[in-house]
Motif scaffolding. Structure first.
Motif, PDB file in Angstrom:
ATOM      1  N   UNK A  66       0.862  -1.450  -0.004  1.00  0.00           N
ATOM      2  CA  UNK A  66      -0.077  -0.200   0.082  1.00  0.00           C
ATOM      3  C   UNK A  66       0.852   1.200  -0.041  1.00  0.00           C
ATOM      4  N   UNK A  67       1.895   1.154   0.828  1.00  0.00           N
ATOM      5  CA  UNK A  67       2.844   2.352   0.911  1.00  0.00           C
ATOM      6  C   UNK A  67       3.598   2.651  -0.228  1.00  0.00           C
ATOM      7  N   UNK A  68       4.192   1.569  -0.802  1.00  0.00           N
ATOM      8  CA  UNK A  68       4.809   1.709  -1.953  1.00  0.00           C
ATOM      9  C   UNK A  68       3.703   2.354  -3.196  1.00  0.00           C
ATOM     10  N   UNK A  69       2.632   1.770  -3.403  1.00  0.00           N
ATOM     11  CA  UNK A  69       1.527   2.176  -4.230  1.00  0.00           C
ATOM     12  C   UNK A  69       1.326   3.620  -4.110  1.00  0.00           C
ATOM     13  N   UNK A  70       1.098   4.122  -3.035  1.00  0.00           N
ATOM     14  CA  UNK A  70       0.861   5.381  -2.514  1.00  0.00           C
ATOM     15  C   UNK A  70       1.724   6.366  -2.973  1.00  0.00           C
ATOM     16  N   UNK A  71       2.961   5.950  -2.599  1.00  0.00           N
ATOM     17  CA  UNK A  71       4.149   6.755  -2.957  1.00  0.00           C
ATOM     18  C   UNK A  71       4.060   6.926  -4.456  1.00  0.00           C
ATOM     19  N   UNK A  72       4.091   6.063  -5.100  1.00  0.00           N
ATOM     20  CA  UNK A  72       3.999   5.966  -6.687  1.00  0.00           C
ATOM     21  C   UNK A  72       3.014   6.913  -7.189  1.00  0.00           C
ATOM     22  N   UNK A  73       1.673   6.799  -6.480  1.00  0.00           N
ATOM     23  CA  UNK A  73       0.416   7.557  -7.034  1.00  0.00           C
ATOM     24  C   UNK A  73       0.693   9.206  -6.793  1.00  0.00           C
ATOM     25  N   UNK A  74       1.537   9.333  -5.370  1.00  0.00           N
ATOM     26  CA  UNK A  74       1.593  10.610  -5.181  1.00  0.00           C
ATOM     27  C   UNK A  74       2.846  11.534  -6.043  1.00  0.00           C
ATOM     28  N   UNK A  75       3.769  10.493  -6.207  1.00  0.00           N
ATOM     29  CA  UNK A  75       5.217  11.188  -6.788  1.00  0.00           C
ATOM     30  C   UNK A  75       5.462  10.653  -8.403  1.00  0.00           C
ATOM     31  N   UNK A  76       4.794   9.624  -8.807  1.00  0.00           N
ATOM     32  CA  UNK A  76       4.991   9.101 -10.105  1.00  0.00           C
ATOM     33  C   UNK A  76       6.494   8.498 -10.090  1.00  0.00           C
ATOM     34  N   UNK A  77       6.801   8.132  -8.972  1.00  0.00           N
ATOM     35  CA  UNK A  77       7.983   7.479  -8.743  1.00  0.00           C
ATOM     36  C   UNK A  77       8.281   6.450  -7.675  1.00  0.00           C
ATOM     37  N   UNK A  78       9.122   5.349  -7.985  1.00  0.00           N
ATOM     38  CA  UNK A  78       9.117   4.226  -7.114  1.00  0.00           C
ATOM     39  C   UNK A  78       9.740   4.815  -5.630  1.00  0.00           C
ATOM     40  N   UNK A  79       9.174   4.015  -4.505  1.00  0.00           N
ATOM     41  CA  UNK A  79       9.655   4.590  -3.235  1.00  0.00           C
ATOM     42  C   UNK A  79      11.001   4.203  -3.092  1.00  0.00           C
ATOM     43  N   UNK A  80      11.922   4.714  -2.350  1.00  0.00           N
ATOM     44  CA  UNK A  80      13.210   4.636  -2.021  1.00  0.00           C
ATOM     45  C   UNK A  80      13.350   3.026  -1.467  1.00  0.00           C
TER      46      UNK A  80
END
Length: 144
Positions: A80-94
């Motif tokens: 969920x948090x990886x997906x949320x980061x991608x949706x918010x930034x259009x980049x994968x999470x660190x």
């Protein structure tokens, strides 16, 4: 319902924490004492062994049920948090972020999540530091 925050985000499940765990502890101690007395008196039997074994097995079963549910929950939080980061930034999470860090980051609002995730990875923040750094708390009321 009270607004969730760092001070009150810990969740207790009454049946788990206040009934099952204390009763398991009392039952385990009692069965060990009973087995010890039986051994001391030379009356250890299959019945005594079975009582002790059933107590231990029931505690293990309860612990496994809890651990398996938490493992699944943690995997879901990571996704969920990886997906949320991608949706918010259009980049994968660190990828340097650990599971405990991601679990702590789930409480951050969408507005502060990307920056806090970046800061947590760069500064190797521990989960408690991450939670304390959150300004706008995002409640998680669906935890196991």
């Amino acid at each position: 319902m009270k607004q969730q925050s760092y001070e009150n985000h810990t969740r207790y499940h009454p049946l788990q924490h206040f009934i099952w765990l204390p009763l398991s502890l009392v039952t385990l101690i009692s069965s060990i004492i009973y087995a010890g007395i039986a051994i001391k008196n030379g009356k250890f039997s299959l019945n005594v062994f079975l009582i002790l074994a059933l107590v231990v097995l029931s505690i293990i079963a309860g612990m496994l049920a809890r651990m398996n549910a938490l493992t699944v929950q943690n995997r879901l939080i990571r996704v969920e948090e990886q997906f949320r980061h991608y949706v918010l930034t259009n980049e994968p999470i660190d990828p340097r972020l650990t599971l405990p860090q991601l679990i702590a980051l789930r409480f951050a609002s969408d507005e502060e999540f990307p920056a806090l995730a970046k800061k947590a990875a760069q500064n190797k923040m521990n989960p408690d530091e991450i939670k304390k750094a959150i300004t706008y708390w995002r409640a998680d009321e669906h935890r196991v």
